[in-house]
Write a protein that holds these residues in place. Structure first.
Motif, short mmCIF file in Angstrom:
data_model
loop_
_atom_site.label_atom_id
_atom_site.label_comp_id
_atom_site.label_asym_id
_atom_site.label_seq_id
_atom_site.Cartn_x
_atom_site.Cartn_y
_atom_site.Cartn_z
N UNK A 1 0.43 -1.30 -0.08
CA UNK A 1 -0.13 -0.46 -0.19
C UNK A 1 1.12 1.14 0.11
N UNK A 2 2.39 1.19 0.59
CA UNK A 2 2.89 2.46 0.69
C UNK A 2 3.54 2.66 -1.06
N UNK A 3 3.77 1.37 -1.37
CA UNK A 3 4.56 2.10 -2.36
C UNK A 3 3.60 2.13 -3.56
N UNK A 4 1.96 2.52 -3.44
CA UNK A 4 1.12 3.57 -4.66
C UNK A 4 -0.19 2.22 -4.42
N UNK A 5 0.01 0.56 -4.45
CA UNK A 5 -1.00 0.09 -4.56
C UNK A 5 -2.75 0.53 -3.80
N UNK A 6 -3.38 -0.42 -5.13
CA UNK A 6 -5.17 -0.43 -4.45
C UNK A 6 -5.30 -1.40 -3.97
N UNK A 7 -6.26 -1.74 -3.08
CA UNK A 7 -6.95 -2.68 -2.63
C UNK A 7 -8.50 -2.71 -3.66
N UNK A 8 -8.13 -3.65 -4.30
CA UNK A 8 -9.43 -4.33 -5.00
C UNK A 8 -10.71 -4.98 -4.89
N UNK A 9 -10.30 -5.60 -3.15
CA UNK A 9 -11.20 -6.85 -2.89
C UNK A 9 -10.95 -8.07 -2.17
N UNK A 10 -11.11 -8.84 -1.81
CA UNK A 10 -10.34 -10.08 -1.22
C UNK A 10 -10.78 -10.84 -2.50
N UNK A 11 -9.87 -11.49 -2.16
CA UNK A 11 -9.53 -13.22 -3.04
C UNK A 11 -9.26 -14.36 -2.19
N UNK B 1 -6.93 -8.49 -3.52
CA UNK B 1 -6.48 -7.92 -5.17
C UNK B 1 -5.92 -6.90 -4.91
N UNK B 2 -4.50 -6.69 -5.25
CA UNK B 2 -4.17 -5.02 -5.82
C UNK B 2 -3.66 -4.84 -6.59
N UNK B 3 -3.80 -3.54 -7.09
CA UNK B 3 -3.86 -3.28 -8.53
C UNK B 3 -3.49 -1.95 -8.84
N UNK B 4 -2.01 -1.54 -9.29
CA UNK B 4 -1.83 -0.56 -9.83
C UNK B 4 -1.79 0.02 -11.03
N UNK B 5 -2.61 0.91 -10.85
CA UNK B 5 -2.84 0.86 -12.45
C UNK B 5 -1.54 2.54 -13.24
N UNK B 6 -1.82 2.36 -14.78
CA UNK B 6 0.06 2.67 -15.21
C UNK B 6 -0.54 3.80 -15.87
#
Length: 209
Positions: free
Chosen positions: A179-189, A204-209
């Motif tokens: 989370x500190x490096x910019x990922x966002x949580x989109x849910x739990x797998x 489920x983590x996502x870093x949009x580019x």
């Protein structure tokens, strides 16, 4: 961790002669009670390099491998939909790799216990995000382990745990750093992969580019 100052970490792509040392590294990262399935087979490591060589990375320091990471490309709709690790990776074979996939998916990352906390994981994450950008991917996606969950599993479900980590009420050794490096949580797998610390679940983590 002795010798870090003199053994500057170097990131590079995997080579066939790394296979044995990668397996040794993963054995150090995933000791018992993790099972042998937590360690890549030699056949899979060779298959990964043939399938998508750009996504197979290691970090070496001195004469030793201290980090490794595996990634492949998948359709973004698959990456963001509910899935298990086995489904998204073809049971770890990367048979699901799509050369035109809009998402770079983080299949695995492992850092030598003696070298954790000095930036090896961050180096591997940055390299994979850079790769995703060079390839024109829309996002870097991964199923993030939540190794702190087993300590509070009797008190909360994985969704509540992940929510508390995102809110900063709980520190998780893996998810909090992502989370500190910019990922966002989109849910739990749920039931993502067998794991004694996460009880099988992941964020489920996502870093949009």
């Amino acid at each position: 961790m002795d010798g870090f100052a003199s053994d500057k970490p170097i990131l590079r792509l995997r080579r066939p002669d790394d296979v044995g040392e990668i397996r040794d590294l993963m054995a150090r990262v995933y000791p018992a009670p993790h099972g042998p399935e937590a360690i890549w087979s030699a056949e899979n490591l060779v298959r990964h390099m043939a399938c998508f060589p750009e996504g197979q990375m290691v970090v070496e320091a001195g004469a030793r491998l201290v980090g490794t990471a595996t990634a492949h490309r998948v359709p973004i709709v698959s990456a963001l939909a509910p899935h298990t690790w086995s489904q998204i990776t073809g049971r770890g074979t990367l048979s699901t790799h799509d050369p035109e996939g809009e998402a770079l998916y983080g299949v695995n990352i492992a850092v030598d216990p003696d070298w954790q906390g000095v930036g090896i994981g961050s180096l591997l994450y940055r390299a994979r995000v850079d790769l995703a950008r060079r390839l024109g991917c829309r996002a870097f996606v991964a199923g993030a382990r939540i190794p702190g969950y087993h300590r509070v599993a009797s008190e909360m479900d994985p969704e509540a745990y992940v929510e508390a980590v995102v809110a900063g009420r709980i520190f998780d050794p893996t998810l909090s750093k992502q989370l500190r490096v910019g990922f966002q949580v989109r849910g739990v797998l749920r039931d993502y992969a067998p794991d004694v610390e996460t009880l099988g679940h992941a964020a489920l983590i996502v870093l949009e580019l």
